[in-house]
Design a protein around this motif. Sequence first.
Motif: not given
Length: 507
Positions: A89-118
């Motif tokens: 996954r690419p590291r991207r510049l996030d223009l909104a918050w002027r930060a670097v987004e490594p994309n380590t946590v993405g859509l599918n990972e966060f969906a798994r987190w949401a399941k764990k969080a109920g």
Amino acid sequence: MISARMFLDREFTKTPIDNRLFGSFIEHLGRAIYGGVYEPGHPSSDAEGFRGDVLELVRELRVPIVRYPGGNYVSAFNWEDSVGPAEKRPRRLDLAWRAVEPNTVGLNEFARWAKKAGTELMIALNLGTRGLDDARNLVEYCNHPGGSAWSDLRRSHGVKDPHGFKVWCLGNEMDGPWEVGYKSADDYGKLAAEVGKSLKLFDPKLELVACGSSNSAMPTYPQWEATVLEHCYDTVDYISVHSYFKNHDNDLPTFLADSLDMDRFITTIAGTADFVKAKKKSRKTINLSFDEWNVWFHSRDADALAAPWTVGPRLLEDVYTFEDALVVGCCLITLLRHADRVKVACLAQLVNTIAPIMTDNGGPAWRQTIFYPFLHASSFGRGEVLETLVRCPSYENKVHGEVPYLESVVTRDREAGTLTVFAVNRSARDELTLEATLGGFEKCELIEHLLLSNPDPKAANTRDAPDRVSPRRADSTRVDKSGLRSVLPRLSWNVIRLRCAEAGSPR
Ligand code: AHR
């Protein structure tokens, strides 16, 4: 001492409450994800790197829906960057918050987190730098079972079952000049109509949220909503509302009354939606998704000094005070009172960035002051809202006009056979005596009176003093045949829970 009277009756049900009123929001912003929900190596983290202590607190709040992945972040977000093998996954510049987004946590990972969080996810689409094609691809990637290019790509990423995300936000704050790719109401309304049409062609059961005004001070408010809805009324289900409150001038009487602005905002936007409904001779009602709201101002000066282009910078880390918790309590009461039109609401946000839950490197997570009113409303404010008539004295305020000292709402949970009175006493000087009739409810008993009060409005919870502001049980409420009598301390959040023999059944 000031006094208020409340009249209610078991027959006077105002509206059922949609559980999604107790939703929240997590954006790829600051330490919400990196160092918040995700911290590999933390003693509480699981094999996927999700912090167990944070998950526990999120579960405690019983958050039914979480908006994701932004916020301003989403308006330049390429969702394809966030899926597939993590190492590619690419590291991207996030223009909104002027930060670097490594994309380590993405859509599918966060969906798994949401399941764990109920919890469920409410996905925001990028209608800033992207649009129709991207939106239709993403919904196919997420929700189609398989046998098409995008759904098979998801399966090849190890996610066999579709996510089944139901609620989709058509962009974020598209009226805001700060937003990457912001638009005029006409341009945005046309785009929302076309994107909405495609999403509903894919699945007519999806629920779609069009962007409303970013706040009630926007120069285009509320004409924005009227124009946008003229274009997409038939396609969308909700119009969004966002509000943040601040006490920059250290003016507590005004700050405590800011929920009246939330109240006016809801009434105005519901009215604007109904205006378009009437113009279109439509039978459909557009409801409100209040999908960003909170107190936000403590961190603004520090944020201006933050170094750009780092991963997980310390941004928007408001340390909330006791008075902030009272404002959050007044907002929750306001949302409940408008549960007939507000069907989704998201406390912005959930972890570290303007959040009820805080973490610091290594140590255990803790509850900010605003955690408690949200916890109480989410735990006991389910079911339905009862109509109440309240007589109470008020104070004059230069910004808000006449402000009642008492902010209140009553909910009934038929399954549990309970009534709950949520009440804030805005007076910094006087205790408030509340007398309530309980028309038609018999054999009522007090379960508990939960109280959040503090002699210091600026008291806060920190890593070193995590319980400085926390609720306790009060003993100032009596319930008998004639009703309820309670004393609400000055500047206090009160949750008075009753069990009544007749609360569960219709008369
Ligand atoms: O919640 C923080 C920011 O506030 C969001 O990214 C944006 O939508 C709003 O302006």
